[in-house]
Design an enzyme around this catalytic site. Structure first.
Site, PDB file in Angstrom:
ATOM      1  N   LYS A  60      -9.981  93.158 -80.713  1.00 11.10           N
ATOM      2  CA  LYS A  60     -10.809  94.685 -80.344  1.00 11.10           C
ATOM      3  C   LYS A  60      -9.499  95.636 -79.648  1.00 11.10           C
ATOM      4  O   LYS A  60      -9.436  95.596 -78.653  1.00 11.10           O
ATOM      5  CB  LYS A  60     -12.045  94.604 -79.675  1.00 11.10           C
ATOM      6  N   GLY A 102      -7.139  96.545 -69.148  1.00 12.50           N
ATOM      7  CA  GLY A 102      -8.073  97.914 -69.021  1.00 12.50           C
ATOM      8  C   GLY A 102      -8.168  98.012 -67.531  1.00 12.50           C
ATOM      9  O   GLY A 102      -7.525  97.770 -66.713  1.00 12.50           O
ATOM     10  N   SER A 103      -9.251  98.843 -67.306  1.00 14.07           N
ATOM     11  CA  SER A 103      -9.807  99.310 -65.964  1.00 14.07           C
ATOM     12  C   SER A 103     -10.587  97.999 -65.347  1.00 14.07           C
ATOM     13  O   SER A 103     -11.144  97.143 -65.840  1.00 14.07           O
ATOM     14  CB  SER A 103     -10.714 100.327 -65.991  1.00 14.07           C
ATOM     15  N   GLU A 161      -6.426  91.535 -66.714  1.00 14.81           N
ATOM     16  CA  GLU A 161      -5.119  92.657 -66.099  1.00 14.81           C
ATOM     17  C   GLU A 161      -5.957  93.894 -65.964  1.00 14.81           C
ATOM     18  O   GLU A 161      -5.943  94.619 -67.070  1.00 14.81           O
ATOM     19  CB  GLU A 161      -4.030  92.650 -67.122  1.00 14.81           C
ATOM     20  N   CYS A 164      -0.195 100.977 -66.489  1.00 14.30           N
ATOM     21  CA  CYS A 164      -0.903 100.237 -65.508  1.00 14.30           C
ATOM     22  C   CYS A 164      -0.227  99.922 -64.116  1.00 14.30           C
ATOM     23  O   CYS A 164      -0.855 100.016 -63.157  1.00 14.30           O
ATOM     24  CB  CYS A 164      -1.507  98.864 -65.948  1.00 14.30           C
ATOM     25  N   GLU A 215      -6.708 105.554 -59.613  1.00 13.49           N
ATOM     26  CA  GLU A 215      -5.524 104.997 -60.649  1.00 13.49           C
ATOM     27  C   GLU A 215      -5.755 106.313 -61.678  1.00 13.49           C
ATOM     28  O   GLU A 215      -6.820 106.668 -62.212  1.00 13.49           O
ATOM     29  CB  GLU A 215      -5.799 103.949 -61.499  1.00 13.49           C
TER      30      GLU A 215
END
Length: 498
Positions: free
Chosen positions: A192, A245-246, A268, A303, A401
């Site tokens: 995805k 992602g977050s 991650e 990131c 972030e």
């Protein structure tokens, strides 16, 4: 040089004007519309052009893709490691052959400069794919010590169906970080991609079938995370979920695993990495140049971006001036023009979010440079690299972030203070240390809570070294042989013969 730049720009503009991306999903070996028939327009952040309409898939498409992946799993795993290696190497060759097309898709989709997608993103994806292809048949099992009269075999088995959810900042590269070890190990995959950056993933899936990947081994289901991502996370026939992602989304995936089949996760998640610059640094100008790269490359949409620069007070003012000058190399420009500088951010909406953080930094501290927004064509998703100083150590910009070209510059007086400031965050993804002292390099690196500590450089990584974090930056590792741990399980076969 100008003539060469003009010719290069004309070449990429002509190609961009004739490119017609296919926004349909890729399931069971072929392109397909989402079952709902819904789509969403893909608007390039480069200049506002309409690229295509992307299939807005849903849970029913996830079901079809997972079913296809499950059916293909025994076929793919049963081919054996040597044959899988050959097919993945053929896919790497095809990515290389179509490198210009993939680079242009990436640039138009997310705003990266064509000078970066052609030299970093696509070559990086090809390199990683080849590395894992070559590793596919190099693994070995174990014959552990057991009592007389028995033999035990320990083998590494593929998990089955892997779901991979990847972000928009490095769409092709991070997709390959997940796909390459998962496929090399013998798993089938449902990928995805982010809604904002699906085009290279879809083209990759087409090329995979051309390379000889059996239909259903790699499926790409496009759409919103709340629909497609959630359906994958809750699916009872997905054995493993890999995510970049977050931290907020990572928490939801953990909950979904617990509510469904306890599928294995490797996550991650977020980062707020520090760059510690000590007064004994051998080359302060190089440290400033690398600090600008670590903060502003890819518009800070990284990131592990070193978005907090902590500088020993004795050299703070000197370093600040050098950083200000070095940041000029990351001023934004049209991604299809020129050979230097940054491109756009991924979207107008994300640029709005980052600009709000800049205004907060301006209000609570002072801007050393930057803060301005630019427009190219119909797009205003461009921000100047921005440096904020004068913020208290507990300010949100030291903690949250931002994912944009915004860095906080802050002084420290002692080594202990520097380490305390660096570790005062919920994240633990990466950090950098600049010093001319080997003992300090070891001492500070050991004290920093980070998955990667780069000494006298920034954001160091490669195919041979694991990448991932501690604390709320997640768990599991991309890259290196350790990535196979994400997609395989250890199986013991005990044979009693005496």
């Amino acid at each position: 040089m100008t003539q060469q730049t003009d010719a290069t720009t004309d070449f990429w503009r002509r190609r961009a004007d004739t490119l017609v991306p296919d926004g349909r999903a890729f399931i069971a070996g072929r392109r397909t519309h989402g079952q709902s028939g819904r789509t969403r327009p893909v608007i390039s952040p480069v200049d506002g052009r309409h690229l295509t309409d992307l299939a807005a898939c849903g849970a029913e498409d996830v079901e079809t893709a997972v079913t296809a992946a499950r059916a293909a799993f025994p076929v793919w795993s049963g081919l054996g490691a040597e044959r899988r290696k050959q097919i993945l190497l053929a896919l790497a060759d095809l990515l290389d052959k179509h490198a210009e097309e993939l680079a242009l898709l990436e640039t138009l989709d997310v705003g990266k400069p064509i000078a970066q997608t052609t030299t970093v993103d696509v070559p990086g994806a090809v390199s990683t794919l080849r590395w894992y292809a070559e590793a596919a048949d190099k693994g070995a099992g174990e014959l552990p010590s057991v009592p007389p009269g028995a033999t035990a075999l320990v083998t590494r088995e593929p998990l089955g169906v892997v779901a991979a959810i990847v972000p928009w900042n490095y769409p092709l590269e991070i997709a390959v970080w997940k796909l390459a070890p998962a496929l090399a190990a013998g798993n089938s995959v449902v990928l995805k991609p982010a809604e904002q950056s699906s085009l290279t993933a879809l083209r990759l899936a087409e090329l995979a079938v051309e390379a000889g990947l059996p239909a259903g081994v790699l499926n790409v289901v496009t759409g919103a995370g709340r629909e497609v991502g959630n359906a994958l996370a809750l699916h009872m026939d997905v054995d493993c979920l890999a995510f970049t992602g977050s931290t907020q989304v990572s928490r939801g995936l953990l909950e979904a695993s617990g509510r469904s089949n306890l599928k294995r996760l490797n996550l991650e998640a977020g980062g707020k990495s520090s760059n510690l610059v000590f007064a004994d640094t051998d080359d302060l100008a190089e440290a400033a140049a690398k600090a600008a790269f670590g903060a502003f490359y890819n518009q800070g949409q990284v990131c592990s971006a070193n978005s907090r620069i902590l500088v020993e007070r004795a050299v703070f003012d000197e370093f600040a001036g050098m950083l200000n000058e070095a940041a000029d190399a990351y001023r934004p420009a049209d991604p299809l023009e020129g050979l230097t500088g940054n491109g756009s951010l991924v979207s107008k909406a994300h640029t709005d979010d980052v600009q709000q953080w800049i205004e907060r930094g301006r209000a609570d501290g002072s801007l050393l440079r930057g803060g301005e927004r630019m427009q190219v064509g119909e797009s205003d998703a461009y921000l100047e690299p921005t440096v904020v100083t004068g913020l208290p150590a507990d300010h949100a910009l030291h903690r949250e972030e931002v994912f944009g070209p915004l860095v906080v510059l802050h002084p420290f007086d002692t080594e202990e203070e520097a380490v305390t400031l660096a570790n005062a965050t919920e994240y633990g993804l990466a950090a950098s240390v600049w010093t001319g002292s080997l003992s300090r390099a070891h001492r500070v690196s050991s004290a920093l809570v980070a998955g990667t500590v780069s000494v006298n450089t920034v954001d160091a990584l490669g195919n041979t070294t694991p990448f991932g974090g501690f604390k709320q930056s997640g768990f599991g590792r991309d890259l290196s042989l350790h990535a196979f741990d994400n997609y395989t399980g250890l199986k013991t076969t005990w044979i009693q013969h005496g």
